[in-house]
Scaffold this motif. Structure first.
Motif, PDB file in Angstrom:
ATOM      1  N   ALA A 156     -60.703  -9.860 -37.207  1.00 60.32           N
ATOM      2  CA  ALA A 156     -61.918  -9.788 -36.396  1.00 60.32           C
ATOM      3  C   ALA A 156     -61.664 -10.306 -34.986  1.00 60.32           C
ATOM      4  N   LEU A 157     -60.898 -11.397 -34.875  1.00 62.95           N
ATOM      5  CA  LEU A 157     -60.579 -11.952 -33.561  1.00 62.95           C
ATOM      6  C   LEU A 157     -59.711 -10.987 -32.753  1.00 62.95           C
ATOM      7  N   ALA A 158     -58.788 -10.317 -33.439  1.00 62.64           N
ATOM      8  CA  ALA A 158     -57.940  -9.338 -32.755  1.00 62.64           C
ATOM      9  C   ALA A 158     -58.787  -8.199 -32.203  1.00 62.64           C
ATOM     10  N   LYS A 159     -59.809  -7.824 -32.945  1.00 56.57           N
ATOM     11  CA  LYS A 159     -60.704  -6.759 -32.486  1.00 56.57           C
ATOM     12  C   LYS A 159     -61.478  -7.210 -31.252  1.00 56.57           C
ATOM     13  N   VAL A 160     -61.920  -8.451 -31.253  1.00 59.11           N
ATOM     14  CA  VAL A 160     -62.651  -8.975 -30.096  1.00 59.11           C
ATOM     15  C   VAL A 160     -61.786  -8.898 -28.842  1.00 59.11           C
ATOM     16  N   LYS A 161     -60.504  -9.156 -29.004  1.00 57.10           N
ATOM     17  CA  LYS A 161     -59.576  -9.111 -27.868  1.00 57.10           C
ATOM     18  C   LYS A 161     -59.160  -7.677 -27.532  1.00 57.10           C
ATOM     19  N   GLU A 162     -59.455  -6.735 -28.432  1.00 57.81           N
ATOM     20  CA  GLU A 162     -59.063  -5.323 -28.265  1.00 57.81           C
ATOM     21  C   GLU A 162     -57.562  -5.191 -28.012  1.00 57.81           C
ATOM     22  N   ASP A 163     -56.790  -5.979 -28.780  1.00 60.89           N
ATOM     23  CA  ASP A 163     -55.335  -5.909 -28.710  1.00 60.89           C
ATOM     24  C   ASP A 163     -54.855  -4.974 -29.822  1.00 60.89           C
ATOM     25  N   ARG A 164     -54.476  -3.761 -29.443  1.00 58.46           N
ATOM     26  CA  ARG A 164     -54.142  -2.731 -30.440  1.00 58.46           C
ATOM     27  C   ARG A 164     -53.027  -3.181 -31.381  1.00 58.46           C
ATOM     28  N   SER A 165     -51.967  -3.748 -30.813  1.00 63.98           N
ATOM     29  CA  SER A 165     -50.845  -4.191 -31.636  1.00 63.98           C
ATOM     30  C   SER A 165     -51.270  -5.292 -32.599  1.00 63.98           C
ATOM     31  N   GLU A 166     -52.040  -6.225 -32.104  1.00 66.89           N
ATOM     32  CA  GLU A 166     -52.485  -7.336 -32.944  1.00 66.89           C
ATOM     33  C   GLU A 166     -53.447  -6.846 -34.021  1.00 66.89           C
ATOM     34  N   ILE A 167     -54.300  -5.890 -33.676  1.00 65.01           N
ATOM     35  CA  ILE A 167     -55.221  -5.328 -34.676  1.00 65.01           C
ATOM     36  C   ILE A 167     -54.433  -4.706 -35.829  1.00 65.01           C
ATOM     37  N   LEU A 168     -53.397  -3.920 -35.485  1.00 63.25           N
ATOM     38  CA  LEU A 168     -52.598  -3.277 -36.520  1.00 63.25           C
ATOM     39  C   LEU A 168     -51.889  -4.307 -37.399  1.00 63.25           C
ATOM     40  N   ASN A 169     -51.314  -5.319 -36.769  1.00 57.00           N
ATOM     41  CA  ASN A 169     -50.589  -6.330 -37.540  1.00 57.00           C
ATOM     42  C   ASN A 169     -51.518  -7.150 -38.427  1.00 57.00           C
ATOM     43  N   GLU A 170     -52.666  -7.519 -37.903  1.00 56.06           N
ATOM     44  CA  GLU A 170     -53.608  -8.308 -38.698  1.00 56.06           C
ATOM     45  C   GLU A 170     -54.220  -7.455 -39.814  1.00 56.06           C
TER      46      GLU A 170
END
Length: 205
Positions: A156-170
């Motif tokens: 959810a935090l990765a989504k807030v940051k809109e970090d595509r790479s982090e979203i995929l990894n999380e």
């Protein structure tokens, strides 16, 4: 009625196309041909056997390479002119050394989840030392549930940051821990998929 009796041997001129599918991840591995004798030998031995059109003789896949196809199931199509074989391959299926004869080394990406699910199940059953998954199972339900919660928050935090790479990894981390939780509960992705399918059908009504 036996498998052989379901086949329209006259229609296929005594030689039926046999599609071989990996029983685990459902990849199409190869296409061969069977006559009645090859089919009977496959059923009797549990190892997939074909009829070679070029050599005009039976051949069991793996006799030379050791990469046998262990029979899981046989199914004839509705017209009785094609057979679907599900098997466990003991090694590369193609003579070129690849897993399949259709340039499908990795298979469809979603099929990897089936392999991962089997690995998680094996970790639960054998609990090998040094495995992170073993550690989760050994620590029990509370730790597994805690990790699912933590990974959900991190996604959810990765989504807030809109970090595509982090979203995929999380998302990958969360998916893995959900699969561990399901295994620890005696459940699997197929059962989750059925629930989703039922909901989809209901939404279309």
């Amino acid at each position: 009625m036996t498998i052989a009796q379901q086949i329209n041997w006259e229609k296929v001129s005594g030689l039926i196309p046999a599609i071989v599918q990996d029983a685990n991840d459902l990849r199409i591995l190869m296409l061969g041909f069977m006559n009645r004798e090859a089919l009977e030998q496959t059923v009797d031995t549990g190892r997939v056997t074909f009829f070679s059109r070029s050599r005009q003789t039976l051949w069991t896949k793996g006799d030379t390479s050791g990469n046998f196809l262990d029979l899981v199931s046989l199914e004839v199509d509705c017209d009785g002119d094609t057979i679907l074989i599900k098997a466990h391959p003991q090694g590369p299926v193609c003579h070129t050394g690849t897993s399949t004869c259709f340039n499908d080394e990795l298979g469809q990406p979603l099929m990897f989840l089936n392999r991962l699910e089997r690995l998680i199940k094996t970790r639960n059953q054998k609990r090998p030392e040094g495995s992170y998954t073993t550690t989760l199972f050994n620590k029990g339900a509370y730790k597994i549930a805690q990790k699912v919660g933590e990974e959900g928050v991190e996604l959810a935090l990765a989504k807030v940051k809109e970090d595509r790479s982090e979203i995929l990894n999380e998302a990958a981390d969360l998916m893995f821990h959900i699969m561990v939780l399901l295994e620890s509960s005696g459940l699997g992705l197929d059962e989750v998929s059925r629930v989703l399918a039922e909901r989809f059908k209901e939404s279309k009504r």
